[in-house]
Design a protein around this motif. Structure first.
Motif, short mmCIF file in Angstrom:
data_model
loop_
_atom_site.label_atom_id
_atom_site.label_comp_id
_atom_site.label_asym_id
_atom_site.label_seq_id
_atom_site.Cartn_x
_atom_site.Cartn_y
_atom_site.Cartn_z
N MET A 192 0.85 -1.24 0.08
CA MET A 192 0.02 -0.05 -0.08
C MET A 192 0.92 1.19 -0.16
N ALA A 193 1.61 1.46 -1.06
CA ALA A 193 2.44 2.63 -1.21
C ALA A 193 1.73 3.89 -1.79
N THR A 194 0.44 4.27 -1.07
CA THR A 194 -0.06 5.23 -1.31
C THR A 194 -0.03 6.14 0.24
N ILE A 195 -0.63 7.46 0.04
CA ILE A 195 -0.43 8.20 1.33
C ILE A 195 -1.57 7.69 2.30
N PRO A 196 -2.63 7.53 1.66
CA PRO A 196 -3.60 6.96 2.78
C PRO A 196 -3.24 5.35 3.11
N GLY A 197 -2.71 4.70 2.27
CA GLY A 197 -2.17 3.37 2.64
C GLY A 197 -1.33 3.15 3.79
N LEU A 198 -0.34 4.20 3.82
CA LEU A 198 0.68 4.36 4.63
C LEU A 198 0.13 4.65 6.00
N VAL A 199 -0.91 5.66 6.37
CA VAL A 199 -1.86 5.98 7.48
C VAL A 199 -2.39 4.77 7.81
N LEU A 200 -3.00 4.03 7.08
CA LEU A 200 -3.78 2.82 7.31
C LEU A 200 -2.60 1.77 7.93
N SER A 201 -1.51 1.56 7.51
CA SER A 201 -0.48 0.72 7.68
C SER A 201 -0.03 1.21 9.22
N HIS A 202 0.57 2.39 9.47
CA HIS A 202 0.74 2.54 10.69
C HIS A 202 -0.39 2.44 11.92
N LYS A 203 -1.65 2.57 11.45
CA LYS A 203 -2.57 2.56 12.54
C LYS A 203 -3.00 1.17 12.60
N GLN A 204 -2.44 0.10 11.85
CA GLN A 204 -2.62 -1.27 12.16
C GLN A 204 -1.39 -1.82 13.01
N ASN A 205 -0.15 -1.40 12.69
CA ASN A 205 0.91 -1.93 13.18
C ASN A 205 1.41 -1.10 14.59
N HIS A 206 1.19 0.09 14.67
CA HIS A 206 1.45 0.59 15.92
C HIS A 206 0.45 1.93 16.24
N PRO A 207 -0.68 1.47 16.58
CA PRO A 207 -1.70 2.56 16.56
C PRO A 207 -1.34 3.79 17.58
N ASN A 208 -0.70 3.46 18.77
CA ASN A 208 -0.52 4.64 19.86
C ASN A 208 0.86 5.35 19.69
N SER A 209 1.58 4.94 18.56
CA SER A 209 2.54 5.88 18.39
C SER A 209 2.37 7.12 17.93
N VAL A 210 3.03 8.20 18.53
CA VAL A 210 2.81 9.46 18.09
C VAL A 210 3.13 9.60 16.38
N ALA A 211 2.13 10.21 15.88
CA ALA A 211 2.14 10.71 14.51
C ALA A 211 2.32 11.94 14.12
N LEU A 212 1.60 12.65 15.03
CA LEU A 212 1.55 14.32 14.60
C LEU A 212 1.44 15.21 15.80
N ARG A 213 2.40 16.28 15.81
CA ARG A 213 2.20 16.98 17.01
C ARG A 213 1.96 18.51 16.47
N TYR A 214 0.97 19.25 17.21
CA TYR A 214 0.91 20.54 16.64
C TYR A 214 0.71 21.41 17.86
#
Length: 603
Positions: free
Chosen positions: A1-23
């Motif tokens: 899934m080398a698409t941008i939404p696919g990468l988001v989905l993959s990270h959610k499945q593999n390490h959902p609690n890791s920090v993705a974004l800070r603002y």
């Protein structure tokens, strides 16, 4: 899934609690893990689907790096849409070109500033709907195309878009990217961007434990690749500062391990250090200058391999007492990789960062190459080159000394025209390939100056030397068909202000300060030192201290603060004319409709 939404989905499945974004908002850092990220994307995808955004729909994102716009990118692409990032400071002329040529149907704007710019060119575009995030100041606007983001998303709920994400093709167009130097729009696929980012990740051993800061807008193709795409590909956290005005404090609080920025940001750090030192007590000033000299002498011996044990002890001491605290102030303590996006830093600035342990890595890339063709490895000690070509790409130098390339991560011109000749793309830059395989970029082909004697040179080589002074914000070399080289100097207001205060020089504003003879003498002394490093024909003979800074909205500098010479030549035609006609003093009728008296200073 080398698409941008696919990468988001993959990270959610593999390490959902890791920090993705800070603002950072209103002084408080807010975090989103990958589970939160995908949830936000799903809500927005549902909302955008309700207004008929779908496969092939072109949607422009117009604003700064804030979570709502960041999440909108993946949401639009989840539905098969194409995203057009637009710089928040784009002029109406630039906005008109981007919206019309990309055939944008929906425009998502940050606030009133962007909406007002759009309304100026509304009749020239095909935009069906404008969604604004911040409606302050627009309560009395009467336009059926304007819609509130909050109202659109109020009733939207999270939905499962996993099947839609799985159905996306890696070769689908992800972005339309505008190159302001070429004045062209490129279309880029998911695969091209993610593949290029994976090369950067592999070369530098980046992991999900790293963190990167992105405070330049994602409309800049190189920044899009190195920050947004690379954070998604690696799983590292993407950090968004509150504003450019708070960036120093924000960097200190974040403590990122990766920094990607144009050269002016690193120059600004050095200028800020100088500004603080000029404002310090005499004893602290003298201590800093002494420790700086010691540090650079030790660094020279370190590079040459003659560093002694005593040198190592002295370096530890000067770092602990002087430079480690400075690194901490600017959030550089944890930096493992500091990528420079445009050109190269001067040797003085490059060596300083390496001496304090900040590994500067020059890179080279354009929209046509999906953001990067070459990058220096870490621990590189050359300030001249931009590294060797990355895997899957090739570089050659044609008979005009122009850098040409081919890559497996290529973007295509949206116009359908081909920019490929005999399989190679001309970058528009001149340069050379060293025996080591590293690429040296001299400057843009169109900027090459030919003196009356026939001597050719890139103005950037001299400008880098002049601008390495903390007292110089930028400079513009002039010399086409002239007997000698001249330069327009723009002083840095902060550092020169502090220097003037230290010297008890009184002034009422920037224009008066720039006109002071003491300031001209300061600049003259620096240029004289620069001349000592230049061959005789390239020595600067005359200079003008400009009465103002160069202005982005006037097209005088790019979005990454590179000098845009054509616009400068037009806006400052009186300065060019005076230099070309060898005048001692002259009047500038400036773009602000006011007149200023300036002098040409001889060296």
């Amino acid at each position: 899934m080398a698409t941008i939404p696919g990468l988001v989905l993959s990270h959610k499945q593999n390490h959902p609690n890791s920090v993705a974004l800070r603002y950072k908002q209103l002084g408080i850092w807010n975090s989103y893990n990958w589970d939160d990220y995908l949830n936000e994307v799903s809500i927005l995808a549902n909302a955008y689907k309700s207004i008929s955004i779908g496969k092939g729909t072109v949607v422009a994102i117009y604003g700064n790096n804030i979570p709502k716009l960041i999440f909108s990118i993946a949401a639009i692409q989840t539905l098969g849409g194409i995203v057009v990032p637009i710089h928040p400071e784009s002029t109406s002329i630039e906005l008109k070109k981007i919206l019309s040529e990309s055939e944008t149907e929906f425009l998502i704007s940050e606030d009133q500033q962007q909406v007002d710019t759009y309304l100026d060119i509304e009749s020239d575009c095909q935009v069906k709907s404008v969604i604004y995030l911040d409606g302050r100041g627009m309560i009395n606007y009467k336009n059926d195309k304007l819609h509130s983001y909050d109202e659109l998303t109020a009733n939207a709920s999270s939905a499962n878009f996993e099947s839609e994400i799985q159905a996306l093709s890696d070769n689908d167009t992800a972005f339309y990217l505008f190159d302001e130097h070429e004045d062209s729009i490129y279309k880029v696929s998911h695969a091209a961007l993610t593949k290029n980012s994976e090369k950067i990740i592999s070369l530098n051993s980046l992991t999900e434990k790293d963190s990167i800061v992105s405070y330049l807008p994602l409309s800049i193709p190189t920044n899009l690749l190195f920050t947004y795409i690379t954070s998604l590909s690696s799983g590292m956290s993407l950090n968004l500062p509150e504003s450019n005005q708070t960036i120093e404090k924000d960097l200190q609080e974040i403590g990122p391990t990766i920094l990607y920025a144009p050269s002016f940001v690193f120059k600004h750090i050095i200028t800020s250090i100088s500004y603080r030192i000029e404002s310090a007590t005499e004893s602290n000033y003298n201590r800093y200058m002494s420790n700086y000299k010691t540090l650079m002498e030790i660094y020279d011996r370190e590079v040459s391999g003659t560093m002694s044990l005593f040198d190592k002890i002295k370096k530890i001491w000067v770092m602990l007492t002087t430079f480690s605290p400075a690194k901490n102030v600017f959030g550089l303590t944890k930096i493992k990789h500091a990528f420079v996006s445009d050109g190269v830093l001067s040797k003085v600035n490059f060596d300083f960062f390496h001496a304090i342990g900040v590994e500067i890595q020059h890179s080279f890339g354009q929209a046509s190459s999906c953001g990067c063709i070459s990058v220096q490895p870490d621990h590189s000690v050359s300030s001249e080159n931009v590294g060797s070509v990355m895997s899957g790409a090739e570089i050659k130098i044609n008979n005009k000394s122009e850098v040409c390339f081919k890559t497996d991560c290529m973007a295509e011109l949206l116009s359908g025209e081909s920019n490929i000749e005999d399989g190679w793309v001309n970058s528009g830059y001149v340069g050379k390939i060293e025996e080591t395989g590293n690429v040296v970029i001299r400057g843009r082909s169109e900027d090459i100056i030919t003196l009356k004697s026939g001597k050719q040179f890139s103005p950037e080589s001299i400008e880098n030397l002049i601008s390495c002074s903390p007292f110089v914000k930028s400079s513009v070399v002039i010399g086409q068909d002239q007997k000698s080289v001249s330069v327009i100097v723009i002083i840095d207001p902060n550092s020169v202000n502090s220097w003037a205060d230290r010297k008890n020089i009184r002034y009422t504003g920037y224009t008066e300060l720039a006109a002071k003879q003491e300031v001209k003498d300061l600049i003259k002394d620096h240029i004289t030192c620069v001349n000592d490093t230049l061959e005789s024909e390239l020595k600067v003979k005359r200079f003008v201290v400009l009465h103002r800074t160069l202005v982005m909205t006037q097209g005088e500098v790019s979005k990454t603060m590179e000098v845009m010479r054509k616009s400068v030549a037009i806006n400052l035609k009186d300065v060019h004319s005076a230099i070309e006609n060898n005048k001692d003093s002259f009047t500038v009728n400036d773009v602000d409709q006011l007149s200023y008296e300036l002098n040409i200073n001889k060296i």
